[in-house]
Design an enzyme around this catalytic site. Sequence first.
Site, short mmCIF file in Angstrom:
data_model
loop_
_atom_site.label_atom_id
_atom_site.label_comp_id
_atom_site.label_asym_id
_atom_site.label_seq_id
_atom_site.Cartn_x
_atom_site.Cartn_y
_atom_site.Cartn_z
N ASP A 228 0.83 -1.21 0.00
CA ASP A 228 0.00 0.00 0.00
C ASP A 228 0.87 1.27 0.00
OD1 ASP A 228 -2.84 0.91 0.43
OD2 ASP A 228 -1.91 1.90 2.13
N GLU A 288 2.11 -0.31 -4.69
CA GLU A 288 1.16 0.72 -5.11
C GLU A 288 1.93 2.04 -5.09
OE1 GLU A 288 -3.08 2.83 -3.99
OE2 GLU A 288 -1.63 2.38 -2.45
N HIS A 362 -10.02 -1.42 -5.77
CA HIS A 362 -11.00 -0.98 -4.78
C HIS A 362 -11.01 0.54 -4.59
CE1 HIS A 362 -7.19 -1.02 -2.82
NE2 HIS A 362 -7.68 -0.34 -1.80
N ASP A 363 -10.09 1.24 -5.25
CA ASP A 363 -10.02 2.70 -5.11
C ASP A 363 -10.55 3.41 -6.33
OD1 ASP A 363 -8.82 2.57 -2.61
OD2 ASP A 363 -6.80 2.49 -3.47
C1 GLC Z 1 -4.16 3.06 -0.67
C2 GLC Z 1 -5.35 2.13 -0.57
C3 GLC Z 1 -6.55 2.92 -0.20
C4 GLC Z 1 -6.30 3.56 1.14
C5 GLC Z 1 -4.99 4.33 1.16
C6 GLC Z 1 -4.57 4.58 2.55
O1 GLC Z 1 -4.29 3.97 -1.68
O2 GLC Z 1 -5.49 1.42 -1.75
O3 GLC Z 1 -7.72 2.16 -0.19
O4 GLC Z 1 -7.34 4.41 1.46
O5 GLC Z 1 -3.94 3.65 0.55
O6 GLC Z 1 -4.14 3.38 3.14
#
Ligand code: GLC
Length: 610
Positions: A228, A288, A362-363
């Site tokens: 993440d 990510e 999911h985002d």
């Molecule tokens: C990433 C996740 C997201 C989350 C963020 C903070 O972007 O994919 O869902 O809100 O990090 O952890």
Amino acid sequence: MIDDLEILEHEEPSMSKPSSYTTPKWWKEAVIYQIYPSSFQDTNDDGWGDVKGITSRVDYLKQLGIDVVWTSPIYKSPQADMGYDIANYKVIDPIYGSNEDVDNLISELKKRDMKLMMDLVVNHTSNEHDWFLESRSSKTNPKRNWYIWKPPKSVSEAGVPEPPTNWAQILGEANSAWTYDTETGEYYLSVFTPEQPDLNWENPEVREAVWDVMKFWLDRGVAGFRMDVINMISKDPSYPDAPVILDPKSHQYQPGTQFFVNGPKLHDYLREMHDQVLSKYDTITVGEMPGVSDENEILRTVGANAQELNMIFIFDIVDIDKPNIRMALKPWDVKEMKSIITRWQRCMIDRDGWNSVFIENHDNPRSISRYADDSDAFRDKSAKLLALMQTTLGGTLFVYQGEEIGIRNAPTEWDVDVEYKDIETINYWKKCKKIYKDDPKQLEHGRKIIQMKARDHARTPMQWNAKDNAGFCRPGVKPWMRVMDDFKQGINAEAQMDGGDEKELSTWQFWQRGIHDRKEHADVFVYGDYQEISPEDPDILAYGRTSKSGERWLVVLNFSGKDVEWTLPESLRVEFWACSTYVKGRPEKPQKGTIPLKPWEGILAKCKIE
Ligand code: GLC
Ligand code: CA
């Protein structure tokens, strides 16, 4: 414009360079399925998906062609941000089950030659993590320095403190990225929400603790991690104010991402992670990494000899309609989409890196609603078009839960205050209502942004069958989030797995076919060279894929809702058309000259070069 011929002929030099791009690795060929666990499958009638629910569906995933299951966080969490706020990294949240349930899931996957990948959320913890509770307890606590604490920039005469910088929090974009702690009179950095304090990676004890968490799960049989916002772990140590780009009258705080995205020590930390942990296991790793688009910088992480991560998520496509903040809209066209795809396909081939292929997670909203046409007339065609694209691009393929049956965005009639659950949407809508209370037009625009961009669209429960609650939970149980109403109209897995009709595959069957073909021709679709064709065409996204041995395939995707004609490059001769998003089996299309394409039609051909 470069001539098609020239483009088609230039691939050999790049492929003859010494490169490990084509070196087979299991994590390059694997197809990964992302599960949003709260919305996947409930088994104990609390309306919340659970680990046993995932285990009950592994045969389904196997049948689709999936090799690796990645589940969004299931660790102990107060769920302020749906588990992306972790209170204990080594314990599964009881709402999802237990550590033993995960052991069992791993072993059921293993029996089917599949693997489990976990989400590693270590840029921040929950504010309820023991580490943070200790850290905030006093300025002298040994864990004080595990988080990023700073005194106020100033304190007014009335005693009101000002945050150390003007950075805005990311989820909601209204409040400060710093949270004041009255007990100790200091601020802690919390770039997402106050419930998600950022860890201080400068502190070697923090890094050790993270390596320890990773080993804990790897030793239990987990195959790797999706990391993440891993490019946010190193902050600009000077903590400067961000430039003012949002109207300061309505926005007291400003996006500060440039000061914590790909910061100065990122690569030191990732290499240390590699040395200390990853090099000791055979893992799959994907970082990510939002907000970075510089090739040199990205190759420092995913280049063949980088010793950091296998691949990252590059956000250029999912950010195509985004200016510099997430909840915003910007017009885009197919040419832009093509140039992004071509840029990254070529970059990895030419410069020996590796990439992921994805357009949903999911985002993000649902891909058919965003990039194609989710109307009843075209949703199924659109879903297949996007499936054909993704199953024929180079890189490791990620499929998001529900994408394989063409789930679409929630309908406009859904009341944001009632049906939407995501903290980002809730904060954003609150902000809109506050700022635009006297401006109905602007407020409407805010609602439109939610319709197009809210993360909630990806989080509605999985649609398994046509029973009440779509099989996500038992009829009569109240699901944590509303199920879409269209599961009775064919948007459910059961109907699509048996279904389609005589003439056409269902969306699910089309995905299954695509994944199967991708694996059968991995030398072409996973490892092959990529040739862009007709980059200037306003409707058509077309490209060639070629294996080392010269086997060539052609993909032609009509990204428009109209009938179009497309002319094959002179140098290509179609041997046979292998599939179309409109018919089962091999479509009949001309083998040279002008090819007619229906709205949102995609076709695939095996070719020869003349
Ligand atoms: C990433 C996740 C997201 C989350 C963020 C903070 O972007 O994919 O869902 O809100 O990090 O952890
Ligand atoms: Ca449950």
